[in-house]
Design a protein around this motif. Structure first.
Motif, PDB file in Angstrom:
ATOM      1  N   GLU A 129       0.818  -1.215   0.000  1.00 46.60           N
ATOM      2  CA  GLU A 129       0.000   0.000   0.000  1.00 46.60           C
ATOM      3  C   GLU A 129       0.849   1.262   0.000  1.00 46.60           C
ATOM      4  OE1 GLU A 129      -4.154  -1.437   2.058  1.00 46.60           O
ATOM      5  OE2 GLU A 129      -2.663  -0.481   3.333  1.00 46.60           O
ATOM      6  N   SER A 130       2.023   1.181   0.598  1.00 51.16           N
ATOM      7  CA  SER A 130       2.929   2.334   0.631  1.00 51.16           C
ATOM      8  C   SER A 130       3.790   2.419  -0.618  1.00 51.16           C
ATOM      9  CB  SER A 130       3.844   2.245   1.861  1.00 51.16           C
ATOM     10  OG  SER A 130       3.087   2.231   3.031  1.00 51.16           O
ATOM     11  N   GLU A 131       3.553   1.501  -1.548  1.00 51.31           N
ATOM     12  CA  GLU A 131       4.268   1.432  -2.821  1.00 51.31           C
ATOM     13  C   GLU A 131       5.768   1.188  -2.662  1.00 51.31           C
ATOM     14  OE1 GLU A 131       3.086   4.781  -5.218  1.00 51.31           O
ATOM     15  OE2 GLU A 131       0.994   4.162  -5.194  1.00 51.31           O
ATOM     16  N   VAL A 132       6.131   0.505  -1.590  1.00 48.56           N
ATOM     17  CA  VAL A 132       7.514   0.095  -1.370  1.00 48.56           C
ATOM     18  C   VAL A 132       7.765  -1.216  -2.110  1.00 48.56           C
ATOM     19  CG1 VAL A 132       9.159  -0.695   0.383  1.00 48.56           C
ATOM     20  CG2 VAL A 132       7.662   1.258   0.847  1.00 48.56           C
ATOM     21  N   GLU A 133       6.718  -2.033  -2.192  1.00 53.90           N
ATOM     22  CA  GLU A 133       6.803  -3.339  -2.822  1.00 53.90           C
ATOM     23  C   GLU A 133       5.676  -3.467  -3.849  1.00 53.90           C
ATOM     24  OE1 GLU A 133       6.049  -7.691  -1.023  1.00 53.90           O
ATOM     25  OE2 GLU A 133       7.632  -6.536  -0.045  1.00 53.90           O
ATOM     26  N   PRO A 134       5.990  -3.785  -5.089  1.00 50.69           N
ATOM     27  CA  PRO A 134       4.932  -3.900  -6.102  1.00 50.69           C
ATOM     28  C   PRO A 134       4.140  -5.200  -5.948  1.00 50.69           C
ATOM     29  CG  PRO A 134       7.038  -4.438  -7.077  1.00 50.69           C
ATOM     30  CD  PRO A 134       7.317  -4.003  -5.653  1.00 50.69           C
ATOM     31  N   ALA A 135       2.855  -5.131  -6.286  1.00 53.31           N
ATOM     32  CA  ALA A 135       2.005  -6.320  -6.285  1.00 53.31           C
ATOM     33  C   ALA A 135       0.747  -6.018  -7.080  1.00 53.31           C
ATOM     34  CB  ALA A 135       1.644  -6.723  -4.867  1.00 53.31           C
TER      35      ALA A 135
END
Length: 79
Positions: free
Chosen positions: A47-53
């Protein structure tokens, strides 16, 4: 979309002592709490856009977190 992690002590603010007690005395509860924490952190990173999914992956993780939270709530109610 919320970028705030849903920590167990925030989800169950009136049960912080009980959460701690069950974590140290009940191995099954401790495993559920650890798994909840892991899934919750992964959701927060996405959700914090640190990790893509993908959206589907995020929704599956949210469903898993909800299922774990329900299990934890049932154990808290039974204790």
């Amino acid at each position: 979309m919320s970028h705030v992690p849903h920590e167990l002590h925030e989800e169950f603010p009136d049960k912080t002592d009980q959460l701690h007690q069950l974590k140290v005395s009940n191995a099954h509860f401790a495993k559920l709490a650890d798994e909840y924490h892991s899934v919750n952190r992964e959701i927060h990173r996405i959700e914090s856009e640190v990790e893509p999914a993908s959206d589907e992956a995020l929704e599956n993780l949210k469903k898993q977190r909800l299922h774990l939270k329900d299990e934890i709530a049932a154990l808290l109610a039974a204790a």
